[in-house]
Scaffold this motif. Structure first.
Motif, PDB file in Angstrom:
ATOM      1  N   SER A 181      50.600  34.804  41.178  1.00  0.00           N
ATOM      2  CA  SER A 181      50.397  34.082  39.913  1.00  0.00           C
ATOM      3  C   SER A 181      48.945  33.614  39.851  1.00  0.00           C
ATOM      4  O   SER A 181      48.636  32.470  39.517  1.00  0.00           O
ATOM      5  N   ALA A 182      48.028  34.524  40.200  1.00  0.00           N
ATOM      6  CA  ALA A 182      46.602  34.229  40.223  1.00  0.00           C
ATOM      7  C   ALA A 182      45.863  35.278  39.406  1.00  0.00           C
ATOM      8  O   ALA A 182      46.468  36.065  38.689  1.00  0.00           O
ATOM      9  N   ASN A 183      44.538  35.313  39.540  1.00  0.00           N
ATOM     10  CA  ASN A 183      43.707  36.190  38.728  1.00  0.00           C
ATOM     11  C   ASN A 183      43.300  37.436  39.499  1.00  0.00           C
ATOM     12  O   ASN A 183      42.872  37.343  40.656  1.00  0.00           O
ATOM     13  N   ALA A 241      43.681  42.922  34.326  1.00  0.00           N
ATOM     14  CA  ALA A 241      44.107  41.833  33.438  1.00  0.00           C
ATOM     15  C   ALA A 241      44.922  42.349  32.266  1.00  0.00           C
ATOM     16  O   ALA A 241      45.814  41.655  31.754  1.00  0.00           O
ATOM     17  N   ASP A 242      44.657  43.585  31.839  1.00  0.00           N
ATOM     18  CA  ASP A 242      45.383  44.163  30.703  1.00  0.00           C
ATOM     19  C   ASP A 242      46.832  44.486  31.055  1.00  0.00           C
ATOM     20  O   ASP A 242      47.647  44.728  30.160  1.00  0.00           O
ATOM     21  N   LEU A 243      47.155  44.513  32.352  1.00  0.00           N
ATOM     22  CA  LEU A 243      48.501  44.865  32.784  1.00  0.00           C
ATOM     23  C   LEU A 243      49.362  43.644  33.111  1.00  0.00           C
ATOM     24  O   LEU A 243      50.535  43.786  33.435  1.00  0.00           O
ATOM     25  N   SER A 272      40.412  40.058  46.691  1.00  0.00           N
ATOM     26  CA  SER A 272      41.788  40.374  46.285  1.00  0.00           C
ATOM     27  C   SER A 272      42.162  39.610  45.015  1.00  0.00           C
ATOM     28  O   SER A 272      42.412  40.207  43.978  1.00  0.00           O
ATOM     29  N   VAL A 273      42.199  38.276  45.083  1.00  0.00           N
ATOM     30  CA  VAL A 273      42.502  37.470  43.905  1.00  0.00           C
ATOM     31  C   VAL A 273      41.627  36.224  43.905  1.00  0.00           C
ATOM     32  O   VAL A 273      41.042  35.858  44.924  1.00  0.00           O
ATOM     33  N   TRP A 274      41.549  35.575  42.763  1.00  0.00           N
ATOM     34  CA  TRP A 274      40.858  34.291  42.703  1.00  0.00           C
ATOM     35  C   TRP A 274      41.686  33.318  41.890  1.00  0.00           C
ATOM     36  O   TRP A 274      42.553  33.705  41.111  1.00  0.00           O
ATOM     37  N   GLY A 275      41.411  32.052  42.090  1.00  0.00           N
ATOM     38  CA  GLY A 275      42.138  31.034  41.355  1.00  0.00           C
ATOM     39  C   GLY A 275      41.487  29.678  41.553  1.00  0.00           C
ATOM     40  O   GLY A 275      40.327  29.587  41.963  1.00  0.00           O
ATOM     41  N   THR A 276      42.236  28.643  41.274  1.00  0.00           N
ATOM     42  CA  THR A 276      41.683  27.298  41.349  1.00  0.00           C
ATOM     43  C   THR A 276      42.686  26.318  41.939  1.00  0.00           C
ATOM     44  O   THR A 276      43.879  26.602  42.033  1.00  0.00           O
ATOM     45  N   GLU A 277      42.174  25.169  42.330  1.00  0.00           N
ATOM     46  CA  GLU A 277      42.979  23.986  42.563  1.00  0.00           C
ATOM     47  C   GLU A 277      42.600  22.979  41.492  1.00  0.00           C
ATOM     48  O   GLU A 277      41.422  22.634  41.333  1.00  0.00           O
ATOM     49  N   ALA A 312      46.801  44.227  39.651  1.00  0.00           N
ATOM     50  CA  ALA A 312      47.751  43.522  38.784  1.00  0.00           C
ATOM     51  C   ALA A 312      49.007  43.118  39.557  1.00  0.00           C
ATOM     52  O   ALA A 312      49.528  42.012  39.390  1.00  0.00           O
ATOM     53  N   LEU A 313      49.509  44.018  40.399  1.00  0.00           N
ATOM     54  CA  LEU A 313      50.674  43.684  41.204  1.00  0.00           C
ATOM     55  C   LEU A 313      50.372  42.539  42.170  1.00  0.00           C
ATOM     56  O   LEU A 313      51.188  41.635  42.360  1.00  0.00           O
TER      57      LEU A 313
END
Length: 365
Positions: free
Chosen positions: A309-311, A318-320, A133-138, A302-303
């Motif tokens: 507030s992640a990737n 990403a373009d949206l 679904s999404v990825w991110g970091t700490e 994108a939604l």
């Protein structure tokens, strides 16, 4: 952000929903994360499919796991959204079933998130149990006034620096992992820290040392956070000037003009990737699959990324995104920081149980 989300929600989407799901006007029970605004995502999905999403939100993965374990007997949960490193524990304890890959739109995703090492991690016994679904970091959130930092001088070791006594907030198990990575760099562990994820004896050998060092530095900790809301409150209300937190927390604080910034440590940010696990006793499988497929499209991805507030993980998503989000991530990972991301390794049930014991000792010390 609001106008960008509205624009994304109004985009035309490809036909990704099966006739059965489209005609059902049914519901799906989703266990997701607390502290995020899913309204635009859910509204767009319901508009396209007629399927209502019932959100059962939880602050952390341990609570998700416990609730879903109970739901094996009581029902009421169709799919959940933990991170991929927890998948072995969910599978080995019989909580989930594989996705029907004849109905999943795998081509919608960026190949980086469904193939290679990630694809291997999503697959157990030749069956895929995880859809991204999404990825991110700490990484490090710091006060630009009271704790100014710049990459690559930023370091995980600052979390344990006595000059930040009573000013630090952390997620307890990641504080221990941070200490493990710091001790490894200092040559104070008998084996590479990653080896502690492989078997119990090696873990105890390393984490006994980690726990002792973390307890010695515990006066730095003013608050242990567990979810988005209390992570933000640590900085807003409890005087924190430094923390190891999600990128979403850093973005949400910064967009309000508060004097905090989010940046990767030189050792590499902790990387996580969350996604959808289908409950073994799910009653709305078709609807859950429809939701996962929607989130894999550029529009849905994108939604979803905007909500966190992640990737995003969908092609073209990403373009949206709002340009402010792109600017935030560029500032968070300067130079070679993206190449240094430390992806959380797989954590089986034995590891999570033992990790919980160390966390309890750390908190109680």
């Amino acid at each position: 952000m609001k106008s960008a989300v509205a624009a994304i929600g109004g985009l035309a989407a490809p036909a990704i929903i099966s006739a059965k799901a489209r005609a059902s006007s049914g519901e799906v029970n989703f266990m997701g994360w607390s502290g995020y605004k899913y309204d635009d995502l859910f509204a767009a999905f319901t508009k396209q499919t007629g399927i209502k999403v019932n959100l059962l939100d939880q602050p952390d993965q341990d609570t998700m796991y416990a609730r879903c374990k109970v739901a094996l007997q009581t029902g009421g949960i169709d799919f959940a959204e933990p991170s991929i490193d927890h998948l072995p524990a969910w599978v080995s304890n019989g909580l989930v079933q594989p996705w029907d890959m004849t109905k999943v739109k795998l081509d919608n995703y960026d190949p980086a998130f469904v193939s290679g090492a990630v694809g291997d991690a999503a697959t157990i016994g030749g069956k895929r149990y995880y859809l991204p679904s999404v990825w991110g970091t700490e990484a490090l959130i710091h006060s630009t006034v009271d704790a100014p930092m710049e990459y690559p001088e930023t370091t995980l070791a600052s979390l344990f620096d006595p000059k930040f006594k009573g000013k630090v907030t952390v997620l307890a198990h990641l504080a221990l992992m941070s200490m493990g990575r710091v001790l490894e760099q200092q040559g104070k562990l008998p084996k590479p820290f990653l080896d502690s994820f492989k078997d119990e004896a090696t873990m105890r050998q390393a984490w006994d040392l980690v726990l002792a060092a973390a307890v010695a530095a515990k006066p730095n900790i003013v608050q242990f956070w567990t979810g988005e809301n209390d992570a933000q409150s640590a900085f807003r209300d409890n005087g924190c000037t430094l923390g190891l937190c999600w990128d979403s927390t850093g973005y949400n604080l910064g967009k309000e003009g508060l004097p905090f910034a989010y940046v990767a440590p030189r050792e590499g940010a902790f990387g996580w990737m969350q996604g959808y696990f289908l409950m073994k006793n799910a009653t709305n499988v078709e609807q859950a699959t429809a939701f996962a497929n929607f989130v894999s499209t550029a529009q849905g991805s994108a939604l979803n990324a905007t909500a966190f507030s992640a990737n995003p993980t969908g092609k073209g998503a990403a373009d949206l995104l709002d340009p402010k989000v792109a600017a935030f991530y560029k500032a968070a990972y300067p130079g070679d920081a993206l190449n240094k991301i430390w992806w959380l390794p797989a954590q089986d049930s034995w590891f999570l149980k033992l990790r919980g014991e160390y966390v309890d000792k750390y908190k109680a010390a």
